[in-house]
Design a protein around this motif. Structure first.
Motif, PDB file in Angstrom:
ATOM      1  N   MET A   1       0.838  -1.178   0.000  1.00  0.00           N
ATOM      2  CA  MET A   1       0.000   0.000   0.000  1.00  0.00           C
ATOM      3  C   MET A   1       0.883   1.242   0.000  1.00  0.00           C
ATOM      4  SD  MET A   1      -3.001  -0.862   2.744  1.00  0.00           S
ATOM      5  CE  MET A   1      -4.168   0.276   2.054  1.00  0.00           C
ATOM      6  N   GLU A   2       0.446   2.221  -0.735  1.00  0.00           N
ATOM      7  CA  GLU A   2       1.203   3.465  -0.788  1.00  0.00           C
ATOM      8  C   GLU A   2       0.478   4.525   0.047  1.00  0.00           C
ATOM      9  OE1 GLU A   2       3.361   6.285  -4.112  1.00  0.00           O
ATOM     10  OE2 GLU A   2       2.084   4.644  -4.741  1.00  0.00           O
ATOM     11  N   PHE A   3       1.208   5.116   0.976  1.00  0.00           N
ATOM     12  CA  PHE A   3       0.617   6.131   1.832  1.00  0.00           C
ATOM     13  C   PHE A   3       1.288   7.470   1.601  1.00  0.00           C
ATOM     14  CE2 PHE A   3       3.781   3.760   4.253  1.00  0.00           C
ATOM     15  CZ  PHE A   3       4.655   4.760   4.623  1.00  0.00           C
ATOM     16  N   ASP A   4       0.641   8.516   2.111  1.00  0.00           N
ATOM     17  CA  ASP A   4       1.140   9.881   1.945  1.00  0.00           C
ATOM     18  C   ASP A   4       2.025  10.226   3.146  1.00  0.00           C
ATOM     19  OD1 ASP A   4       1.460  12.692   1.864  1.00  0.00           O
ATOM     20  OD2 ASP A   4      -0.420  12.908   0.759  1.00  0.00           O
ATOM     21  N   LYS A   5       3.316  10.279   2.914  1.00  0.00           N
ATOM     22  CA  LYS A   5       4.269  10.556   3.998  1.00  0.00           C
ATOM     23  C   LYS A   5       3.976  11.890   4.675  1.00  0.00           C
ATOM     24  CE  LYS A   5       7.749   9.337   1.098  1.00  0.00           C
ATOM     25  NZ  LYS A   5       9.157   9.242   0.656  1.00  0.00           N
ATOM     26  N   ARG A   6       3.553  12.864   3.901  1.00  0.00           N
ATOM     27  CA  ARG A   6       3.268  14.186   4.457  1.00  0.00           C
ATOM     28  C   ARG A   6       2.108  14.122   5.444  1.00  0.00           C
ATOM     29  NH1 ARG A   6      -0.399  17.730   3.668  1.00  0.00           N
ATOM     30  NH2 ARG A   6      -1.279  16.670   1.885  1.00  0.00           N
ATOM     31  N   LYS A   7       1.080  13.363   5.093  1.00  0.00           N
ATOM     32  CA  LYS A   7      -0.078  13.231   5.984  1.00  0.00           C
ATOM     33  C   LYS A   7       0.323  12.574   7.301  1.00  0.00           C
ATOM     34  CE  LYS A   7      -3.619  12.954   2.402  1.00  0.00           C
ATOM     35  NZ  LYS A   7      -4.656  12.111   1.786  1.00  0.00           N
ATOM     36  N   ILE A   8       1.187  11.585   7.218  1.00  0.00           N
ATOM     37  CA  ILE A   8       1.638  10.910   8.437  1.00  0.00           C
ATOM     38  C   ILE A   8       2.452  11.863   9.291  1.00  0.00           C
ATOM     39  CG2 ILE A   8       3.137   9.084   9.345  1.00  0.00           C
ATOM     40  CD1 ILE A   8       2.113   7.310   7.072  1.00  0.00           C
ATOM     41  N   LYS A   9       3.337  12.624   8.667  1.00  0.00           N
ATOM     42  CA  LYS A   9       4.151  13.583   9.421  1.00  0.00           C
ATOM     43  C   LYS A   9       3.276  14.647  10.089  1.00  0.00           C
ATOM     44  CE  LYS A   9       8.275  11.985   8.508  1.00  0.00           C
ATOM     45  NZ  LYS A   9       9.174  11.514   9.521  1.00  0.00           N
ATOM     46  N   VAL A  10       2.232  15.104   9.396  1.00  0.00           N
ATOM     47  CA  VAL A  10       1.317  16.087   9.974  1.00  0.00           C
ATOM     48  C   VAL A  10       0.597  15.483  11.173  1.00  0.00           C
ATOM     49  CG1 VAL A  10      -0.823  17.385   9.564  1.00  0.00           C
ATOM     50  CG2 VAL A  10       1.010  17.445   7.871  1.00  0.00           C
ATOM     51  N   CYS A  11       0.093  14.268  11.028  1.00  0.00           N
ATOM     52  CA  CYS A  11      -0.594  13.596  12.144  1.00  0.00           C
ATOM     53  C   CYS A  11       0.351  13.400  13.323  1.00  0.00           C
ATOM     54  CB  CYS A  11      -1.152  12.250  11.702  1.00  0.00           C
ATOM     55  SG  CYS A  11      -2.568  12.363  10.600  1.00  0.00           S
ATOM     56  N   MET A  12       1.584  13.044  13.039  1.00  0.00           N
ATOM     57  CA  MET A  12       2.567  12.870  14.104  1.00  0.00           C
ATOM     58  C   MET A  12       2.783  14.194  14.838  1.00  0.00           C
ATOM     59  SD  MET A  12       5.319  10.334  12.239  1.00  0.00           S
ATOM     60  CE  MET A  12       6.561  10.502  13.511  1.00  0.00           C
ATOM     61  N   ALA A  13       2.918  15.271  14.084  1.00  0.00           N
ATOM     62  CA  ALA A  13       3.146  16.583  14.685  1.00  0.00           C
ATOM     63  C   ALA A  13       1.947  17.013  15.526  1.00  0.00           C
ATOM     64  CB  ALA A  13       3.434  17.619  13.594  1.00  0.00           C
ATOM     65  N   LEU A  14       0.741  16.793  15.012  1.00  0.00           N
ATOM     66  CA  LEU A  14      -0.465  17.172  15.747  1.00  0.00           C
ATOM     67  C   LEU A  14      -0.601  16.402  17.058  1.00  0.00           C
ATOM     68  CD1 LEU A  14      -3.047  17.477  12.837  1.00  0.00           C
ATOM     69  CD2 LEU A  14      -2.082  19.339  14.195  1.00  0.00           C
ATOM     70  N   ASN A  15      -0.095  15.180  17.067  1.00  0.00           N
ATOM     71  CA  ASN A  15      -0.162  14.339  18.268  1.00  0.00           C
ATOM     72  C   ASN A  15       1.095  14.441  19.123  1.00  0.00           C
ATOM     73  OD1 ASN A  15      -2.767  12.842  18.104  1.00  0.00           O
ATOM     74  ND2 ASN A  15      -1.935  12.252  16.124  1.00  0.00           N
ATOM     75  N   GLY A  16       2.068  15.251  18.665  1.00  0.00           N
ATOM     76  CA  GLY A  16       3.315  15.404  19.404  1.00  0.00           C
ATOM     77  C   GLY A  16       4.135  14.123  19.464  1.00  0.00           C
ATOM     78  N   LEU A  17       4.093  13.348  18.386  1.00  0.00           N
ATOM     79  CA  LEU A  17       4.792  12.071  18.348  1.00  0.00           C
ATOM     80  C   LEU A  17       6.053  12.137  17.502  1.00  0.00           C
ATOM     81  CD1 LEU A  17       1.776   9.661  17.724  1.00  0.00           C
ATOM     82  CD2 LEU A  17       3.068   9.904  19.851  1.00  0.00           C
ATOM     83  N   THR A  18       7.107  11.561  18.017  1.00  0.00           N
ATOM     84  CA  THR A  18       8.313  11.354  17.228  1.00  0.00           C
ATOM     85  C   THR A  18       8.178   9.988  16.554  1.00  0.00           C
ATOM     86  OG1 THR A  18       9.429  10.238  19.039  1.00  0.00           O
ATOM     87  CG2 THR A  18       9.716  12.644  18.890  1.00  0.00           C
ATOM     88  N   THR A  19       9.079   9.690  15.659  1.00  0.00           N
ATOM     89  CA  THR A  19       9.068   8.370  15.028  1.00  0.00           C
ATOM     90  C   THR A  19       9.224   7.294  16.090  1.00  0.00           C
ATOM     91  OG1 THR A  19      10.000   9.294  12.999  1.00  0.00           O
ATOM     92  CG2 THR A  19      10.184   6.917  13.282  1.00  0.00           C
ATOM     93  N   LYS A  20      10.105   7.531  17.041  1.00  0.00           N
ATOM     94  CA  LYS A  20      10.327   6.553  18.113  1.00  0.00           C
ATOM     95  C   LYS A  20       9.058   6.343  18.943  1.00  0.00           C
ATOM     96  CE  LYS A  20      13.229   5.467  22.054  1.00  0.00           C
ATOM     97  NZ  LYS A  20      14.328   5.890  22.903  1.00  0.00           N
ATOM     98  N   ALA A  21       8.366   7.430  19.299  1.00  0.00           N
ATOM     99  CA  ALA A  21       7.152   7.323  20.110  1.00  0.00           C
ATOM    100  C   ALA A  21       6.039   6.604  19.351  1.00  0.00           C
ATOM    101  CB  ALA A  21       6.690   8.710  20.543  1.00  0.00           C
ATOM    102  N   LEU A  22       5.891   6.906  18.063  1.00  0.00           N
ATOM    103  CA  LEU A  22       4.883   6.219  17.258  1.00  0.00           C
ATOM    104  C   LEU A  22       5.215   4.742  17.154  1.00  0.00           C
ATOM    105  CD1 LEU A  22       2.375   6.119  15.489  1.00  0.00           C
ATOM    106  CD2 LEU A  22       3.794   6.895  13.557  1.00  0.00           C
TER     107      LEU A  22
END
Length: 65
Positions: A1-22
């Protein structure tokens, strides 16, 4: 499946998540998640885990065609 990296980064930022935390929320190694995010594709099961970790639906992180 192909996902939108930008959308994931935005969601991470809105939730205050780093890659490690996610990755921890998903039960995945941070380096494996980083590879998936860099590649921009994954298995449907992994997309579901990412979406769940972000608190969104899979459709919200998928690339629009």
């Amino acid at each position: 499946m192909e996902f939108d990296k930008r959308k994931i980064k935005v969601c991470m930022a809105l939730n205050g998540l780093t890659t490690k935390a996610l990755a921890e929320k998903m039960g995945m190694q941070a380096n494996n998640l980083s590879t998936v995010l860099t590649r921009g594709t994954c298995r449907p099961e992994t997309a579901a885990r990412i979406a769940e970790g972000l608190g969104v639906s899979v459709a919200e992180i998928m690339k629009e065609e």
